[in-house]
Design an enzyme around this catalytic site. Structure first.
Site, PDB file in Angstrom:
ATOM      1  N   SER A 166     -63.584 -43.893 -58.687  1.00  0.00           N
ATOM      2  CA  SER A 166     -63.584 -43.248 -57.589  1.00  0.00           C
ATOM      3  C   SER A 166     -62.720 -42.483 -57.148  1.00  0.00           C
ATOM      4  O   SER A 166     -62.243 -41.270 -57.759  1.00  0.00           O
ATOM      5  CB  SER A 166     -64.164 -44.357 -56.347  1.00  0.00           C
ATOM      6  OG  SER A 166     -64.827 -43.736 -55.353  1.00  0.00           O
ATOM      7  N   THR A 167     -62.178 -42.555 -55.817  1.00  0.00           N
ATOM      8  CA  THR A 167     -60.911 -41.792 -55.090  1.00  0.00           C
ATOM      9  C   THR A 167     -59.676 -41.819 -56.082  1.00  0.00           C
ATOM     10  O   THR A 167     -59.456 -42.993 -56.595  1.00  0.00           O
ATOM     11  CB  THR A 167     -60.563 -42.388 -53.954  1.00  0.00           C
ATOM     12  OG1 THR A 167     -61.934 -42.832 -53.062  1.00  0.00           O
ATOM     13  CG2 THR A 167     -59.790 -41.468 -53.206  1.00  0.00           C
ATOM     14  N   HIS A 193     -67.605 -41.572 -58.891  1.00  0.00           N
ATOM     15  CA  HIS A 193     -68.095 -41.573 -57.620  1.00  0.00           C
ATOM     16  C   HIS A 193     -67.897 -39.915 -57.245  1.00  0.00           C
ATOM     17  O   HIS A 193     -66.970 -39.215 -56.852  1.00  0.00           O
ATOM     18  CB  HIS A 193     -67.764 -42.108 -56.571  1.00  0.00           C
ATOM     19  CG  HIS A 193     -68.078 -43.669 -56.676  1.00  0.00           C
ATOM     20  ND1 HIS A 193     -67.481 -44.724 -56.195  1.00  0.00           N
ATOM     21  CD2 HIS A 193     -68.829 -44.196 -57.489  1.00  0.00           C
ATOM     22  CE1 HIS A 193     -67.898 -45.798 -56.556  1.00  0.00           C
ATOM     23  NE2 HIS A 193     -68.877 -45.716 -57.477  1.00  0.00           N
ATOM     24  N   MET A 286     -61.829 -47.030 -53.947  1.00  0.00           N
ATOM     25  CA  MET A 286     -62.015 -47.561 -52.793  1.00  0.00           C
ATOM     26  C   MET A 286     -63.106 -48.613 -53.147  1.00  0.00           C
ATOM     27  O   MET A 286     -64.077 -48.201 -53.700  1.00  0.00           O
ATOM     28  CB  MET A 286     -62.295 -46.905 -51.682  1.00  0.00           C
ATOM     29  CG  MET A 286     -62.334 -47.847 -50.427  1.00  0.00           C
ATOM     30  SD  MET A 286     -60.997 -48.833 -50.124  1.00  0.00           S
ATOM     31  CE  MET A 286     -61.457 -49.254 -48.388  1.00  0.00           C
ATOM     32  N   ASP A 289     -66.907 -51.505 -56.374  1.00  0.00           N
ATOM     33  CA  ASP A 289     -68.026 -51.125 -57.497  1.00  0.00           C
ATOM     34  C   ASP A 289     -67.528 -51.406 -58.627  1.00  0.00           C
ATOM     35  O   ASP A 289     -66.209 -51.257 -59.178  1.00  0.00           O
ATOM     36  CB  ASP A 289     -68.423 -49.570 -57.156  1.00  0.00           C
ATOM     37  CG  ASP A 289     -69.468 -48.983 -58.097  1.00  0.00           C
ATOM     38  OD1 ASP A 289     -70.407 -50.091 -58.314  1.00  0.00           O
ATOM     39  OD2 ASP A 289     -69.865 -48.125 -58.206  1.00  0.00           O
TER      40      ASP A 289
END
Length: 347
Positions: A166-167, A193, A286, A289
């Protein structure tokens, strides 16, 4: 908790005021300054020492990308980009990620978004997250000798690799995929993401920088070894076996814990495929997931799980959550992950 000092850099007075008004309503933030272009933004970043910067891309005198590049060289700070959703905007955003921006928020409608309030909550949550980011995490060292070269693997078996992030993911994926050997004997499935439109640009950029093929996945696509498939933004990606072949399924069912695509959905689908060894990798991001997916995968004995180490993760959320299950086999810095994949999936 100390207030998070924010510098707003945008050539639109309307946008500067709107973002400032959003943050003024939240006691966790204090806007220490605003700037109309990159030149002024760079000067104020050095003078005011903000904790975080919001940065537009299209600006006169010095644009956001040029400012970001210089800022990361002289005074690295967490930066969240405000991006348009056009193809050019997506490509510029990915360039910003490469230069060191932590994250981005897509403007709902054009350069001056009168409806920016639609993403107010997203902007605030991403600023909070970015303020805690490990911005010195990018690691350009060569892979180190480590446990990766002692993989307990047979040779003649079907293998697959699945990656969730993600991030901080775009930069992490670039570092990983650009070091993966071109002759790997396994497909790679990736959930990053990202909103729609951005994943296509991400796949195109990674394809240019990698020896393997990298593409945005398509529904019902037959899977090939040596190719990396990125889930399109807004779609869950799962993998199924049909008549001895793997194929990709895309769907728009409900987000899982706020995410579509979901790492858990990908991992869980792979856990149901027999006759394959799998390597599951959880990179920077973050939240949690991927953790439930790791648990499902580990019910299959032919699975190895690798998590990115805290040392290199921009946000040590998803990897930390996976590690907390005590089911992770390897914890490696980002610089080792590409060679790990190559060693695991060698012909």
């Amino acid at each position: 908790m100390n207030e998070i000092k924010v510098l707003i850099v945008d050539d639109s007075a309307f946008m500067r005021k709107l973002i400032g008004d959003f943050l003024a309503c939240d006691s966790r933030f204090h806007v220490v300054g605003t700037a109309r272009n990159g030149e002024e933004g760079l000067k104020k970043a050095l003078e005011l020492s903000p904790d975080i910067v919001t940065l537009d891309i299209e600006m006169p005198k010095m644009n956001g990308l040029d400012m970001l590049k210089q800022l990361m060289r002289v005074k690295p700070l967490p930066v969240v980009m405000l991006s348009s959703t056009t193809i050019e905007g997506a490509e510029n955003t990915l360039t910003a990620m490469q230069y060191g921006a932590v994250d981005f928020v897509a403007k709902p409608s054009g350069a001056i978004s009168l409806d920016l309030h639609k993403v107010k909550d997203e902007l605030i949550s991403k600023l909070l997250l970015a303020s805690k980011a490990n911005i010195s995490s990018s690691s350009h060292q060569h892979a180190q000798n480590s446990s990766v070269y002692n993989l307990p693997m047979g040779t003649k078996v079907n293998k697959m690799i699945c990656i969730g992030t993600s991030t901080g993911g775009p930069r992490a994926l670039q570092e990983v995929l650009s070091t993966v050997s071109k002759d790997i004997n396994a497909p790679i499935f990736i959930v990053q993401h990202m909103p729609p439109n951005f994943t296509k640009s991400l796949a195109a950029r990674l394809n240019q920088l990698s020896d393997i093929e990298v593409k945005e996945a398509k529904d019902n696509e037959i899977v090939r070894s040596g190719c990396a498939y990125i889930a399109p933004g807004g779609f869950h990606m799962t993998v199924v076996e049909k008549k001895g072949q793997l194929s990709i399924c895309l769907d728009t069912s409900s987000p899982v814990k706020g995410h579509r695509p979901s790492v858990d959905r990908l991992f869980q689908s792979i856990s149901k495929i027999s006759g394959y060894q799998a390597l599951a990798i959880v990179l920077t991001g973050m939240g949690a997931d991927g953790t439930e997916g790791v648990i499902e995968l580990k019910k299959n004995k032919d699975v190895l799980v690798l998590a990115e180490s805290e040392e290199t993760a921009v946000i040590y959320g998803m990897p930390k959550s996976a590690v907390s299950t005590k089911l992770v086999d390897y914890i490696e810095p980002l610089r080792n992950v590409g060679s790990f994949i190559s060693r695991y999936a060698q012909k």
